[in-house]
Scaffold this active site. Structure first.
Site, PDB file in Angstrom:
ATOM      1  N   ASP A  40      -1.243  -4.235 -15.412  1.00 13.74           N
ATOM      2  CA  ASP A  40      -0.125  -4.645 -14.556  1.00 13.74           C
ATOM      3  C   ASP A  40       1.169  -4.031 -15.063  1.00 13.74           C
ATOM      4  O   ASP A  40       1.288  -3.698 -16.246  1.00 13.74           O
ATOM      5  CB  ASP A  40       0.035  -6.166 -14.588  1.00 13.74           C
ATOM      6  CG  ASP A  40      -0.967  -6.893 -13.702  1.00 13.74           C
ATOM      7  OD1 ASP A  40      -1.666  -6.239 -12.904  1.00 13.74           O
ATOM      8  OD2 ASP A  40      -1.051  -8.133 -13.812  1.00 13.74           O
ATOM      9  N   ARG A  88      -2.022   1.333  -8.383  1.00 13.08           N
ATOM     10  CA  ARG A  88      -1.692   0.232  -7.452  1.00 13.08           C
ATOM     11  C   ARG A  88      -0.198   0.354  -7.145  1.00 13.08           C
ATOM     12  O   ARG A  88       0.617   0.418  -8.062  1.00 13.08           O
ATOM     13  CB  ARG A  88      -1.970  -1.122  -8.093  1.00 13.08           C
ATOM     14  CG  ARG A  88      -1.503  -2.288  -7.209  1.00 13.08           C
ATOM     15  CD  ARG A  88      -1.324  -3.571  -8.008  1.00 13.08           C
ATOM     16  NE  ARG A  88      -2.569  -4.143  -8.457  1.00 13.08           N
ATOM     17  CZ  ARG A  88      -2.644  -4.965  -9.527  1.00 13.08           C
ATOM     18  NH1 ARG A  88      -1.565  -5.277 -10.213  1.00 13.08           N
ATOM     19  NH2 ARG A  88      -3.809  -5.452  -9.902  1.00 13.08           N
TER      20      ARG A  88
HETATM   21  C1  LIG Z   1      -2.292  -7.464  -5.723  1.00 16.99           C
HETATM   22  C2  LIG Z   1      -0.872  -7.442  -6.168  1.00 16.99           C
HETATM   23  C3  LIG Z   1      -0.569  -7.099  -7.473  1.00 16.99           C
HETATM   24  C4  LIG Z   1       0.744  -7.049  -7.912  1.00 16.99           C
HETATM   25  N1  LIG Z   1       1.025  -6.585  -9.162  1.00 16.99           N
HETATM   26  C5  LIG Z   1       2.311  -6.419  -9.540  1.00 16.99           C
HETATM   27  C6  LIG Z   1       2.655  -5.813 -10.768  1.00 16.99           C
HETATM   28  O1  LIG Z   1       1.805  -5.423 -11.570  1.00 16.99           O
HETATM   29  N2  LIG Z   1       3.984  -5.672 -11.063  1.00 16.99           N
HETATM   30  C7  LIG Z   1       4.988  -6.083 -10.208  1.00 16.99           C
HETATM   31  O2  LIG Z   1       6.168  -5.908 -10.511  1.00 16.99           O
HETATM   32  N3  LIG Z   1       4.669  -6.669  -9.030  1.00 16.99           N
HETATM   33  C8  LIG Z   1       3.377  -6.845  -8.680  1.00 16.99           C
HETATM   34  N4  LIG Z   1       3.101  -7.425  -7.462  1.00 16.99           N
HETATM   35  C9  LIG Z   1       4.187  -8.097  -6.698  1.00 16.99           C
HETATM   36  C10 LIG Z   1       4.965  -7.132  -5.823  1.00 16.99           C
HETATM   37  O3  LIG Z   1       5.735  -6.279  -6.605  1.00 16.99           O
HETATM   38  C11 LIG Z   1       5.879  -7.895  -4.864  1.00 16.99           C
HETATM   39  O4  LIG Z   1       6.801  -8.630  -5.619  1.00 16.99           O
HETATM   40  C12 LIG Z   1       5.178  -8.844  -3.916  1.00 16.99           C
HETATM   41  O5  LIG Z   1       3.967  -8.312  -3.479  1.00 16.99           O
HETATM   42  C13 LIG Z   1       6.056  -9.131  -2.684  1.00 16.99           C
HETATM   43  O6  LIG Z   1       6.339  -7.949  -2.009  1.00 16.99           O
HETATM   44  P1  LIG Z   1       5.621  -7.506  -0.637  1.00 16.99           P
HETATM   45  O7  LIG Z   1       5.238  -6.073  -0.763  1.00 16.99           O
HETATM   46  O8  LIG Z   1       4.502  -8.403  -0.346  1.00 16.99           O
HETATM   47  O9  LIG Z   1       6.709  -7.527   0.479  1.00 16.99           O
HETATM   48  P2  LIG Z   1       8.095  -8.274   0.773  1.00 16.99           P
HETATM   49  O10 LIG Z   1       8.999  -7.277   1.404  1.00 16.99           O
HETATM   50  O11 LIG Z   1       8.583  -9.027  -0.421  1.00 16.99           O
HETATM   51  O12 LIG Z   1       7.614  -9.308   1.854  1.00 16.99           O
HETATM   52  C14 LIG Z   1       7.087  -8.914   3.095  1.00 16.99           C
HETATM   53  C15 LIG Z   1       6.420 -10.110   3.751  1.00 16.99           C
HETATM   54  O13 LIG Z   1       5.298 -10.478   2.968  1.00 16.99           O
HETATM   55  C16 LIG Z   1       5.158 -11.888   2.915  1.00 16.99           C
HETATM   56  N5  LIG Z   1       5.334 -12.328   1.515  1.00 16.99           N
HETATM   57  C17 LIG Z   1       5.773 -11.585   0.485  1.00 16.99           C
HETATM   58  N6  LIG Z   1       5.772 -12.286  -0.664  1.00 16.99           N
HETATM   59  C18 LIG Z   1       5.341 -13.503  -0.345  1.00 16.99           C
HETATM   60  C19 LIG Z   1       5.123 -14.681  -1.086  1.00 16.99           C
HETATM   61  N7  LIG Z   1       5.369 -14.753  -2.411  1.00 16.99           N
HETATM   62  N8  LIG Z   1       4.672 -15.758  -0.427  1.00 16.99           N
HETATM   63  C20 LIG Z   1       4.419 -15.719   0.895  1.00 16.99           C
HETATM   64  N9  LIG Z   1       4.595 -14.620   1.656  1.00 16.99           N
HETATM   65  C21 LIG Z   1       5.052 -13.536   1.060  1.00 16.99           C
HETATM   66  C22 LIG Z   1       6.213 -12.423   3.834  1.00 16.99           C
HETATM   67  O14 LIG Z   1       5.667 -12.535   5.119  1.00 16.99           O
HETATM   68  C23 LIG Z   1       7.278 -11.354   3.800  1.00 16.99           C
HETATM   69  O15 LIG Z   1       8.104 -11.377   4.924  1.00 16.99           O
HETATM   70  C24 LIG Z   1       1.792  -7.429  -7.009  1.00 16.99           C
HETATM   71  C25 LIG Z   1       1.495  -7.765  -5.695  1.00 16.99           C
HETATM   72  C26 LIG Z   1       0.201  -7.762  -5.258  1.00 16.99           C
HETATM   73  C27 LIG Z   1      -0.066  -8.098  -3.833  1.00 16.99           C
END
Ligand SMILES: Cc1cc2nc3c(=O)[nH]c(=O)nc-3n(C[C@H](O)[C@H](O)[C@H](O)COP(=O)(O)OP(=O)(O)OC[C@H]3O[C@@H](n4cnc5c(N)ncnc54)[C@H](O)[C@@H]3O)c2cc1C
Length: 325
Positions: free
Chosen positions: A149, A200
């Site tokens: 991660d 990722r």
């Molecule tokens: C499998 C996976 C692994 C990850 N690993 C890392 C990592 O190693 N390092 C790191 O910095 N980040 C990691 N993340 C988190 C990532 O960086 C984002 O902070 C997170 O995914 C929210 O961004 P988004 O792309 O979903 O879109 P956003 O622009 O934040 O959101 C878009 C839409 O997605 C939905 N959504 C987003 N977040 C949420 C939530 N928490 N609850 C409910 N609905 C939500 C909503 O509908 C929102 O309008 C990971 C995410 C995933 C899915």
């Protein structure tokens, strides 16, 4: 993504040791076996369990079986980060080795995610690398994929450096994460993609200063799209990790316009988030991996999820009120 002020606020709360202690004592309590049935109709949904299926590897494996039954796959994250002593780092490594053994014994898919600060990166870099190697030595031959991660920008250079060194040493069942909110990530993508490694792609969960990262959601999204396009056409089984329907639509369209079939990449989402979208993708023939976090140290992870999405705060407040009744 929330406004950066509230993202920062939840990050601050995530670092509070007092809150962490209190929350760990109370919030998951309603889900412990002594208090109530853990699963099934008699088990009320605790507000934490929506995002973290439990504190034990058995809880996580149980959740994974349910996901697999619905056509999803998973990666396990034994929660924990920022350990401050070598003894804690060694204990976290032992825990991970136990997780690997438990996953092997269970027969569910062999895929784990690890954080280098959990393995001691803040205490002693060489020890953190040794710990990761130990995990790779057990997990690799057993057919696991191990994702490192990505944490806050304080650790980006060290994480990528360690990853690239291990790659040079011949470890191939590992992958890394790049965050589109950092200016440096597009350059990192070119270099790491050239190795042939699995990336990722995420937007980034940490509040970053403007010296290193984009501050506007539009800029983070635009970088995400640019990186996603490169990964889908030229990547090595990339993971498009997002819950953003717009990003997902764009990825699907870009793949189909470029003749990239759905078995050449996967979508990834977090446990308990946009389950509707997870199922819609599976039913449309895409691969979806769910990130399954578990463990006693769930508080910082949980706070980051709240900071990302205001509706989750309302969900938690509703949960607290109904569990008190
Ligand atoms: C499998 C996976 C692994 C990850 N690993 C890392 C990592 O190693 N390092 C790191 O910095 N980040 C990691 N993340 C988190 C990532 O960086 C984002 O902070 C997170 O995914 C929210 O961004 P988004 O792309 O979903 O879109 P956003 O622009 O934040 O959101 C878009 C839409 O997605 C939905 N959504 C987003 N977040 C949420 C939530 N928490 N609850 C409910 N609905 C939500 C909503 O509908 C929102 O309008 C990971 C995410 C995933 C899915």
């Amino acid at each position: 993504m929330l406004g950066s002020a509230s993202k920062a606020f939840f990050h601050l709360l995530a670092q509070s040791r007092t809150l962490k202690k209190l929350a760990t004592r109370f919030a998951m309590r309603t889900g412990t076996p002594e208090r109530r049935p853990r699963w099934g109709p008699g088990a009320p949904a605790s507000f934490v369990r929506r995002f973290v299926p439990g504190e034990t590897v058995e809880d996580a494996i149980h959740a994974a079986r349910a996901l697999e039954a619905r056509g999803l796959t998973e990666t396990f994250d034994h929660l924990g980060e920022s350990v401050t002593t070598l003894a804690e780092a060694a204990a976290a490594t032992t825990d991970y080795l136990d997780v690997v053994r438990a996953v092997i014994a269970s027969g569910v898919e062999r895929n784990i995610s690890v954080k280098l600060t959990q393995l001691g990166l803040d205490v002693d870099r060489a020890s953190a690398v040794d710990h990761l190697r130990k995990i790779l030595e057990l997990a690799g031959p057993a057919g696991f994929f191990v994702r490192v991660d990505m944490e806050s920008s304080r650790y980006t250079a060290a994480t990528l450096d360690i990853f690239e060194t291990l790659w040079e040493h011949g470890y191939r069942q590992i992958g890394v994460v790049l965050q589109s909110d950092l200016y440096r990530s597009e350059e990192d993508l070119r270099r790491i993609n050239a190795l042939g490694a699995r990336i990722r792609l995420v937007k980034g969960a940490y509040r970053e200063p403007k010296s290193v990262g984009y501050q506007k959601k539009a800029d983070v999204d635009a970088a995400y799209v640019r990186m996603m396009k490169v990964l889908i056409t030229d990547g090595h089984y990339p993971a498009i990790a997002t819950h953003d329907p717009e990003m997902i639509d764009l990825a699907r369209r870009w793949a189909s316009e470029h003749g990239v079939t759905s078995d050449r990449f996967e979508f990834q989402m977090l446990y308990g988030i946009r389950r509707d979208l997870q199922m819609m993708l599976v039913e449309s023939g895409y691969r979806v991996r769910v990130y399954v976090p578990f463990g006693r140290d769930w508080f910082p992870y949980f706070m980051r999820r709240l900071g990302e999405h205001p509706a989750n705060v309302a969900f938690v407040l509703r949960g607290i009120v109904s569990e008190r009744r």
